[in-house]
Design a protein around this motif. Structure first.
Motif, PDB file in Angstrom:
ATOM      1  N   ARG A   1      33.032  78.128  59.284  1.00  0.00           N
ATOM      2  CA  ARG A   1      32.858  79.458  59.870  1.00  0.00           C
ATOM      3  C   ARG A   1      32.619  80.491  58.766  1.00  0.00           C
ATOM      4  O   ARG A   1      33.243  80.451  57.712  1.00  0.00           O
ATOM      5  N   GLY A   2      31.702  81.397  58.996  1.00  0.00           N
ATOM      6  CA  GLY A   2      31.450  82.476  58.052  1.00  0.00           C
ATOM      7  C   GLY A   2      30.763  82.050  56.777  1.00  0.00           C
ATOM      8  O   GLY A   2      30.811  82.770  55.779  1.00  0.00           O
TER       9      GLY A   2
ATOM     10  N   ASP B   1      40.688  75.166  56.786  1.00  0.00           N
ATOM     11  CA  ASP B   1      40.679  76.358  55.941  1.00  0.00           C
ATOM     12  C   ASP B   1      40.088  76.039  54.565  1.00  0.00           C
ATOM     13  O   ASP B   1      40.672  75.290  53.792  1.00  0.00           O
TER      14      ASP B   1
ATOM     15  N   PHE C   1      34.795  89.896  60.236  1.00  0.00           N
ATOM     16  CA  PHE C   1      35.501  89.343  61.374  1.00  0.00           C
ATOM     17  C   PHE C   1      35.197  90.100  62.668  1.00  0.00           C
ATOM     18  O   PHE C   1      35.232  89.517  63.748  1.00  0.00           O
TER      19      PHE C   1
ATOM     20  N   THR D   1      41.311  92.398  52.550  1.00  0.00           N
ATOM     21  CA  THR D   1      41.378  92.501  54.003  1.00  0.00           C
ATOM     22  C   THR D   1      41.319  93.976  54.355  1.00  0.00           C
ATOM     23  O   THR D   1      42.275  94.722  54.144  1.00  0.00           O
TER      24      THR D   1
ATOM     25  N   GLN E   1      47.854  81.694  60.819  1.00  0.00           N
ATOM     26  CA  GLN E   1      47.743  83.113  60.488  1.00  0.00           C
ATOM     27  C   GLN E   1      48.110  83.927  61.725  1.00  0.00           C
ATOM     28  O   GLN E   1      47.439  83.847  62.752  1.00  0.00           O
TER      29      GLN E   1
ATOM     30  N   SER F   1      50.320  84.737  56.750  1.00  0.00           N
ATOM     31  CA  SER F   1      49.715  83.425  56.553  1.00  0.00           C
ATOM     32  C   SER F   1      50.800  82.436  56.164  1.00  0.00           C
ATOM     33  O   SER F   1      51.642  82.708  55.303  1.00  0.00           O
TER      34      SER F   1
ATOM     35  N   TYR G   1      36.756  82.779  64.745  1.00  0.00           N
ATOM     36  CA  TYR G   1      37.934  83.543  64.325  1.00  0.00           C
ATOM     37  C   TYR G   1      38.536  84.179  65.567  1.00  0.00           C
ATOM     38  O   TYR G   1      37.810  84.718  66.415  1.00  0.00           O
ATOM     39  N   ASN G   2      39.854  84.142  65.656  1.00  0.00           N
ATOM     40  CA  ASN G   2      40.517  84.590  66.877  1.00  0.00           C
ATOM     41  C   ASN G   2      41.629  85.586  66.545  1.00  0.00           C
ATOM     42  O   ASN G   2      42.749  85.201  66.224  1.00  0.00           O
ATOM     43  N   PHE G   3      41.286  86.895  66.595  1.00  0.00           N
ATOM     44  CA  PHE G   3      42.254  87.972  66.413  1.00  0.00           C
ATOM     45  C   PHE G   3      42.129  88.938  67.596  1.00  0.00           C
ATOM     46  O   PHE G   3      41.590  90.028  67.465  1.00  0.00           O
TER      47      PHE G   3
ATOM     48  N   TYR H   1      42.650  95.397  64.793  1.00  0.00           N
ATOM     49  CA  TYR H   1      41.540  94.572  64.337  1.00  0.00           C
ATOM     50  C   TYR H   1      40.310  94.623  65.231  1.00  0.00           C
ATOM     51  O   TYR H   1      39.364  93.861  65.048  1.00  0.00           O
TER      52      TYR H   1
ATOM     53  N   SER I   1      38.928  91.303  67.683  1.00  0.00           N
ATOM     54  CA  SER I   1      37.939  90.500  66.953  1.00  0.00           C
ATOM     55  C   SER I   1      38.061  89.026  67.321  1.00  0.00           C
ATOM     56  O   SER I   1      38.885  88.291  66.771  1.00  0.00           O
TER      57      SER I   1
END
Length: 744
Positions: free
Chosen positions: A89-90, A106, A333, A384, A556, A565, A712-714, A722, A725
């Motif tokens: 991812r990313g 990760d 994100f 961040t 996380q 984390s 990504y799961n926020f 956030y 996101s």
């Protein structure tokens, strides 16, 4: 053990069904000389036929990879049972790999994968730049299950071996050009030639480019594009019949734009109100990310192989290698122009390794023994950025690793039919970690150019050192049922050492400075491998049961404006399943390939700190956790039609269909989880009578399926700062490529 028996019964049913199919085909396959080609692999560090190796191995030669239309190694997941190989991812070239439920999601520096990647027997420690493009290759082998005896480092789930072409005695110049969808422009030039009787040289250079599958609607930049250049050079020296040296060097540069993903839900501000422009875009390859369009990944390495054949009984090898890499990029994100949750980052690392091997061959025994040393450093930094509260959390650190190991694996033929193998490896890893994490007021920290940022709470600042040691055994027995059929059983153990979480936050998790402990897998496996119907049918099957202990999981959890984390040794799990791979030569002009994988993976214990409770307490979450990147079913079916055109050459047509059942992105089920899907590919290849010219037309994902490969799961429910996101990354759309190759 009920699951083990179920898997064995399912494998037996698949074997029986394939055998019955072959019997039905026998009447149509009466042509003389029809047979399945025998495959030679080096899974046990020595050359053996695939049938004789008591290990679950999938092997793909250069011709098979070409028929598959494999542009890089992630294509292997479509045809290999219980394998996940995906672009992280990313990123554009960072590798995520899982085999039989074991891997590492990760790719942050300092974390180590659960599947080892080897290029010409050199271990590749970093996942960045590890999505290797397929060119100038001899074969790729995928070894499933723990390979701790012979390969050691981080092969707790298995290993992927990328074997490049050797130079040989005949000079050759090869040119290849490929044009395709999204303005694809791939070019390859390779050459090899002997210089005198003892020296030979080769080189290969390639560029891989295509426009984006989508657009960054905020900046206008290409999104999901590719801009990769790579090269490799080798020199082989044979001073005597018993001595051989090979010096190789390679370099890769990836300047593709960052992948920011696709927003899956409406963006929300801190008050829960919709953010203008934060709606879900209709095209999954589009984004509105604002963290930047600059990305650069560089990898390079050099290795020296020395081989001395002392006599018919003993050969010794030395493999010396050095590799380094640098990454600069950004992950957005929130997928929005504003920095609701932006992560600019950079990584760098280098590794030196030295391995000595001794290969022994006798009348009734053979084996390999050796020692291995690696000295590696992985370092990096990232910010961040949370703009809604004008805060940046700066993180930096490094992990230094020294690894020592000694190993041996010996096979002995007790009778003409029964043989046993015994192996083991002793490993000692010494790790030194340094972690820094601090709050700043402002957008970005001094680490990324904002010297005006105001320093705030120091969240982590520590150094620590830990040593991990482990002996990992392997036992196997093989029985030759007939000249064409072998059966085997094995037990093996895999080990991955502990380390330090580079995101450690001592404010939220004070014990994180202590690091995390190793994890192990104990795997029991049995299999049948062989040929049927005058070698018109090849079947390789395996059934396995594994116990996963002290499993390392990255978790996380948003806490206020920060993210807690944790790399946790969550407890225990078990996996069971089966795998079937077959090739049937139906007639001299057509063959069929089939693979099927099944796995049932469950947590027995998942102990983690529940940061949502006050005060935080340790709970067992095993009933609410699932394995990530581990579909229960994987399958592939393909046909290969060939026709001899006489003086006009030959033509082959290869349609394939692959299936993956539904799977989870993380251990906690979420809206990002991917449902079951099929992918359909096809290739048409013409080769001239003398093999000098070749033209190919390849179609990938012909059904134009949209499927997630990461995310990504926020969500807003976890962290209001956030921007809600929740984003996903998708596999490539339908593409068609035409290529032409000429050899001189």
């Amino acid at each position: 053990m009920k699951t083990m028996w179920k898997a064995a019964l399912l494998a037996g049913a698949a074997w029986g069904a394939a055998s019955n199919l072959a019997v039905a085909q026998e009447q149509a396959a009466t042509e003389q000389g029809v047979g399945v080609e025998e495959v030679v692999v080096t899974a046990r560090r020595r050359e053996e036929t695939l049938k004789d190796v008591p290990v679950a191995v999938s092997a793909y030669g250069a011709a098979a990879l070409e028929r598959m239309g494999a542009s890089d190694i992630t294509s292997l997941q479509q045809s290999t049972p219980n394998l996940t190989l995906q672009v992280a991812r990313g990123s554009n070239s960072t590798l995520i790999s899982f085999i039989r439920g074991v891997g590492q999601q990760d790719p942050l520096w300092g974390f180590e994968p659960g599947v080892g990647l080897y290029v010409d027997d050199v271990y590749i420690a970093r996942p960045q730049g590890a999505v290797l493009d397929v060119f100038d290759i001899e074969r790729i082998e995928v070894l499933r299950g723990p390979q701790g005896t012979l390969y050691g480092r981080n092969t707790i789930g298995g290993a992927v071996k990328y074997v490049t072409r050797k130079i040989g005695a005949d000079p050759e110049l090869r040119l290849k050009a490929s044009l395709g969808s999204y303005d694809q422009r791939d070019f390859l030039i390779s050459a090899k030639a002997p210089i005198g009787q003892k020296l030979a040289v080769s080189f290969a250079a390639a560029s891989f480019d295509h426009d984006g599958y989508g657009k960054n609607l905020n900046t206008g930049a290409e999104h999901y594009d590719k801009d990769v250049a790579t090269g490799r050079v080798s020199v082989e020296y044979t001073p005597t019949e018993s001595l051989f040296f090979r010096l190789s060097a390679d370099t890769t540069r990836d300047k593709s734009n960052p992948r920011h993903g696709h927003r899956e839900v409406q963006a929300l501000n801190v008050l829960g109100q919709p953010i203008p422009g934060g709606e879900v875009l209709p095209d999954v390859y589009d984004t509105r990310a604002g963290s930047g369009d600059s990305n650069r990944v560089e990898n390079s390495g050099v290795s020296l192989l020395g081989q001395w054949t002392i006599n018919d009984l003993i050969t010794v090898k030395s493999i010396t290698a050095y590799r380094s890499g640098n990454t600069e990029g950004t992950i957005d994100f929130d997928e929005l122009p504003g920095a609701y949750l932006d992560i600019p980052g950079r990584y760098n690392d280098h590794q030196f390794s030295q391995e000595f091997q001794a290969l022994f061959t006798g009348d009734r025994w053979q084996g390999v023994a050796g020692v291995y040393y690696m000295n590696a450093t992985a370092a990096g930094a990232f910010d961040t950025v949370v703009s809604q509260i004008n805060t940046t959390i700066a993180t930096a650190g490094n992990v230094d690793t020294e690894s020592y190991s000694a190993f041996a694996d010996v096979s002995y033929d007790l009778t003409d039919r029964l043989s046993f193998s015994v192996g083991g490896r002793v490993t000692r890893d010494e790790k030194y970690g340094r972690v820094y994490r601090q709050n700043f007021t402002g957008i970005r920290s001094p680490l990324f150019g904002n010297n005006a940022a105001v320093p705030g709470l120091l969240r982590s600042s520590f150094t620590n050192k830990k040593t991990f040691s482990k002996f990992t055994p392997r036992l196997s027995a093989k029985y030759v049922i007939s000249d064409d059929l072998n059966a085997y059983v094995s037990y093996s153990q895999g080990f991955k050492s502990g380390g330090f979480d580079m995101r450690s936050d001592q404010i939220l998790t004070p014990n994180s400075a202590d690091g995390y402990e190793p994890e192990t897998v104990d795997s029991f496996e049995g299999g049948l491998k062989g040929y049927f119907l005058d070698r018109r049918l090849s079947l390789n099957t395996a059934v396995f049961y594994s116990k996963y202990k002290d499993m390392q999981v990255t978790q996380q959890t948003p806490v206020g404006a920060s993210i807690a984390s944790q790399v946790l040794n969550v407890g225990r799990a078990h996996m069971s399943g089966f795998e079937v791979e077959g090739i049937a030569k139906l007639a001299h002009w057509v063959s069929a390939n089939v693979s099927l994988g099944y796995i049932k993976a469950e947590f027995d214990e998942y102990s983690a700190l529940d940061l949502t409770s006050t005060p935080p307490v340790v709970r067992d979450f095993s009933n609410a956790r699932v394995f990530q990147n581990t579909p229960k079913w994987t399958g592939n079916f393909g046909l290969n039609f060939s026709h001899d055109l006489g003086d006009n050459g030959s033509i082959t047509f290869t349609p394939t269909a692959s299936y993956r059942s539904s799977y989870h992105m993380f251990e906690i089920p979420s809206a990002l989880d991917q449902g079951a899907y099929w992918l359909y590919d096809a290739s048409l290849i013409w080769t001239s009578a003398q093999g000098r010219y070749k033209a190919a037309l390849t179609g990938k994902n012909l059904g134009d399926e949209r499927y997630r490969i990461g995310g990504y799961n926020f969500p807003q429910s976890a962290a209001v700062f956030y921007g809600n996101s929740v984003s996903a990354f998708y596999g490539p759309p339908r593409t068609v490529t035409a290529s032409f190759e000429v050899k001189f």
